[in-house]
Design a protein around this motif. Structure first.
Motif, mmCIF file in Angstrom:
data_model
loop_
_atom_site.group_PDB
_atom_site.id
_atom_site.type_symbol
_atom_site.label_atom_id
_atom_site.label_comp_id
_atom_site.label_asym_id
_atom_site.label_seq_id
_atom_site.Cartn_x
_atom_site.Cartn_y
_atom_site.Cartn_z
ATOM 1 N N THR A 253 -0.149 -8.371 -2.839
ATOM 2 C CA THR A 253 0.755 -8.537 -3.991
ATOM 3 C C THR A 253 1.342 -7.201 -4.418
ATOM 4 O OG1 THR A 253 -0.775 -10.265 -4.671
ATOM 5 C CG2 THR A 253 0.938 -9.658 -6.242
ATOM 6 N N ALA A 254 0.481 -6.169 -4.436
ATOM 7 C CA ALA A 254 0.955 -4.838 -4.816
ATOM 8 C C ALA A 254 2.032 -4.379 -3.837
ATOM 9 C CB ALA A 254 -0.211 -3.860 -4.817
ATOM 10 N N PHE B 172 7.524 -2.880 -2.555
ATOM 11 C CA PHE B 172 8.715 -2.984 -1.710
ATOM 12 C C PHE B 172 9.922 -3.475 -2.502
ATOM 13 C CE2 PHE B 172 8.341 -2.022 2.799
ATOM 14 C CZ PHE B 172 7.013 -1.631 2.855
ATOM 15 N N PHE B 173 9.687 -4.379 -3.461
ATOM 16 C CA PHE B 173 10.778 -4.858 -4.308
ATOM 17 C C PHE B 173 11.386 -3.677 -5.073
ATOM 18 C CE2 PHE B 173 12.213 -6.644 -8.436
ATOM 19 C CZ PHE B 173 13.252 -7.411 -7.958
ATOM 20 N N PHE B 174 10.523 -2.815 -5.646
ATOM 21 C CA PHE B 174 11.033 -1.670 -6.405
ATOM 22 C C PHE B 174 11.721 -0.643 -5.503
ATOM 23 C CE2 PHE B 174 8.378 -3.335 -9.833
ATOM 24 C CZ PHE B 174 9.318 -3.307 -10.847
ATOM 25 N N PHE C 197 13.845 -6.271 0.823
ATOM 26 C CA PHE C 197 12.711 -5.407 1.170
ATOM 27 C C PHE C 197 11.388 -6.149 0.959
ATOM 28 C CE2 PHE C 197 14.048 -0.676 1.238
ATOM 29 C CZ PHE C 197 15.183 -0.984 1.960
ATOM 30 N N ALA C 198 11.263 -6.842 -0.188
ATOM 31 C CA ALA C 198 10.028 -7.583 -0.472
ATOM 32 C C ALA C 198 9.828 -8.662 0.587
ATOM 33 C CB ALA C 198 10.095 -8.198 -1.866
ATOM 34 N N GLY C 199 10.905 -9.341 0.961
ATOM 35 C CA GLY C 199 10.840 -10.393 1.972
ATOM 36 C C GLY C 199 10.425 -9.852 3.331
ATOM 37 N N PHE D 239 8.613 -7.184 3.883
ATOM 38 C CA PHE D 239 7.184 -6.857 3.826
ATOM 39 C C PHE D 239 6.344 -8.126 3.921
ATOM 40 C CE2 PHE D 239 3.272 -6.394 1.357
ATOM 41 C CZ PHE D 239 2.653 -5.405 2.101
ATOM 42 N N LEU D 240 6.796 -9.174 3.223
ATOM 43 C CA LEU D 240 6.092 -10.459 3.243
ATOM 44 C C LEU D 240 6.020 -11.008 4.666
ATOM 45 C CD1 LEU D 240 4.994 -12.666 1.210
ATOM 46 C CD2 LEU D 240 7.238 -13.719 1.368
ATOM 47 N N LYS D 241 7.129 -10.855 5.399
ATOM 48 C CA LYS D 241 7.218 -11.430 6.754
ATOM 49 C C LYS D 241 6.521 -10.546 7.799
ATOM 50 C CE LYS D 241 9.337 -13.801 10.182
ATOM 51 N NZ LYS D 241 9.447 -15.221 10.408
ATOM 52 N N PHE D 242 6.767 -9.241 7.749
ATOM 53 C CA PHE D 242 6.316 -8.361 8.835
ATOM 54 C C PHE D 242 5.190 -7.396 8.445
ATOM 55 C CE2 PHE D 242 10.808 -9.384 9.827
ATOM 56 C CZ PHE D 242 10.652 -9.951 11.084
ATOM 57 N N GLY D 243 4.811 -7.385 7.142
ATOM 58 C CA GLY D 243 3.749 -6.475 6.705
ATOM 59 C C GLY D 243 4.160 -5.018 6.820
ATOM 60 N N LEU D 244 3.163 -4.129 6.848
ATOM 61 C CA LEU D 244 3.457 -2.701 7.024
ATOM 62 C C LEU D 244 3.612 -2.451 8.513
ATOM 63 C CD1 LEU D 244 1.217 -0.343 4.850
ATOM 64 C CD2 LEU D 244 3.688 -0.676 4.754
ATOM 65 N N SER D 245 4.839 -2.514 9.015
ATOM 66 C CA SER D 245 5.026 -2.434 10.458
ATOM 67 C C SER D 245 6.341 -1.736 10.803
ATOM 68 C CB SER D 245 5.066 -3.849 11.047
ATOM 69 O OG SER D 245 6.218 -4.509 10.574
ATOM 70 N N SER D 246 6.501 -1.462 12.088
ATOM 71 C CA SER D 246 7.745 -0.875 12.584
ATOM 72 C C SER D 246 8.913 -1.806 12.295
ATOM 73 C CB SER D 246 7.672 -0.665 14.092
ATOM 74 O OG SER D 246 6.537 0.062 14.429
ATOM 75 N N GLU D 247 8.672 -3.129 12.443
ATOM 76 C CA GLU D 247 9.739 -4.105 12.196
ATOM 77 C C GLU D 247 10.274 -3.971 10.767
ATOM 78 O OE1 GLU D 247 7.164 -4.843 14.043
ATOM 79 O OE2 GLU D 247 7.968 -5.808 15.833
ATOM 80 N N THR D 248 9.347 -3.883 9.800
ATOM 81 C CA THR D 248 9.772 -3.773 8.401
ATOM 82 C C THR D 248 10.650 -2.542 8.205
ATOM 83 O OG1 THR D 248 7.804 -4.923 7.661
ATOM 84 C CG2 THR D 248 8.942 -3.608 6.013
#
Ligand SMILES: [Zn+2]
Length: 257
Positions: free
Chosen positions: A4-5, A10-12, A88-90, A92-101
Motif C-alpha cells: 500500500t505504501a 508511486f502515485f505521489f 505510476f501507481a497502476g 507499480f500495482l501491475k509490475f511491482g518494483l521492477s525494470s518494467e515499471t
C-alpha cells in the motif's frame, strides 16, 4: 516495500512528474527551456511560488485561479498530474518494483507529453519522438525488458506498419491520413513494446479512433474531412496493452481457436 505504501508513493511520484509534464507540454512546442525560468501565470506573468505549485492541491486551494490576477487556470493542469499519478501507481500495482515499471513509466511520460501537444497543435514533434526512440531502445535492452531483436522488429513493425497505412491511405483517399509524426510515434512504441505489444497497440488504436470518429460524426462534431489527432489514440491503446493486453490476447485466442 509495503504494498500500500508503494502504491501511494508511486502515485505521489506521478503527481510530481505530471507537474513537470505540464511545463513540457506548454514549453516544448514554443521552443522554450523546460528547466528555466520557473512557471509563471500565463496572464499576468507573476512567477508561481513553490507553495502554489503543489500538484493538484494548490489548484484546488486556489479554486483554479491565479493568486494575483484571478485568471482561470485550465483544468488540464491538475488532470495531467492526476493522470500521471494514476499511471505510476497502476504500473507499480501491475509490475511491482521492477525494470518494467521503470521503463514503462518513462514510456508513459513520453506518451502523455506527445498526446497533449498533438491535441493542442496537431503535431507530433521530432524533438520528443526521436530521443524517445533512442531512450526506449537503450533502456529496454539494458534493463532486459526486451531482447535487441524484439526492439529492432518492434521498430520495423511500428514504423513500417503505419508507413504502409499512410501510403495506402493517400492512394485510396488522395489525402494525407497519417502524418510522419504518427509513423515515428509508432516506431517509438515499437522499441518499447516489441512485436506483439506494438501490433496490439496499433490495431486497438485504429479501432478506438474509428469508434471515436463515428461517434463524433454521429454527433455532427466532425465530418469526413476533420483532422483528428491520432497520437492520443496510440497512447491510450498502449496503456490498454500494458495493463490488460496479455489477458485480452488470451481471451481472443480462446474465442477463435
Ligand atoms: Zn495571474
Amino acid at each position: 516495500m509495503n504494498f500500500t505504501a508503494g502504491i501511494i508513493l508511486f502515485f505521489f511520484f506521478g503527481l510530481i512528474f505530471g507537474s513537470f509534464l505540464n511545463v513540457c507540454i506548454y514549453r516544448i512546442p514554443k521552443g522554450e527551456s523546460i528547466i528555466w525560468p520557473v512557471s509563471h501565470c500565463p496572464k499576468c506573468g507573476t512567477p508561481i511560488k513553490p507553495i502554489d505549485n503543489i500538484p493538484v492541491l494548490s489548484y484546488a486551494l486556489l479554486g483554479g485561479k491565479c493568486r494575483f490576477c484571478k485568471t482561470r487556470i485550465s483544468f488540464r493542469y491538475p488532470l495531467v498530474e492526476l493522470l500521471t499519478g494514476v499511471l505510476f501507481a497502476g504500473l507499480f500495482l501491475k509490475f511491482g518494483l521492477s525494470s518494467e515499471t521503470l521503463v514503462f513509466s518513462i514510456l508513459g511520460l513520453l506518451l502523455i507529453t506527445i498526446s497533449f501537444i498533438d491535441i493542442d497543435y496537431r503535431l507530433i514533434l521530432n524533438k520528443v519522438t526521436l530521443p524517445g526512440i533512442l531512450l526506449g531502445a537503450v533502456l529496454t535492452v539494458a534493463f532486459r525488458v526486451l531482447s535487441y531483436k524484439q526492439v529492432l522488429l518492434g521498430f520495423a513493425i511500428g514504423g513500417g506498419g503505419l508507413l504502409f497505412v499512410a501510403v495506402l491511405g493517400s492512394l485510396l483517399f488522395r489525402k494525407e491520413s497519417m502524418g510522419m509524426g504518427d509513423i515515428k510515434l509508432a516506431a517509438m512504441i515499437g522499441v518499447f513494446l516489441g512485436v506483439k505489444g506494438t501490433a496490439f497497440s496499433l490495431l486497438v488504436a485504429f479501432f478506438i479512433a474509428a469508434l471515436f470518429s463515428a461517434g463524433a460524426m454521429a454527433l455532427e462534431k466532425a465530418d469526413r474531412h476533420s483532422q483528428i489527432p491520432f497520437g492520443p489514440f496510440i497512447a491510450l491503446a498502449t496503456f490498454v496493452y500494458l495493463f490488460w493486453g496479455e489477458q485480452m490476447i488470451h481471451w481472443y485466442l480462446q474465442l477463435i481457436l
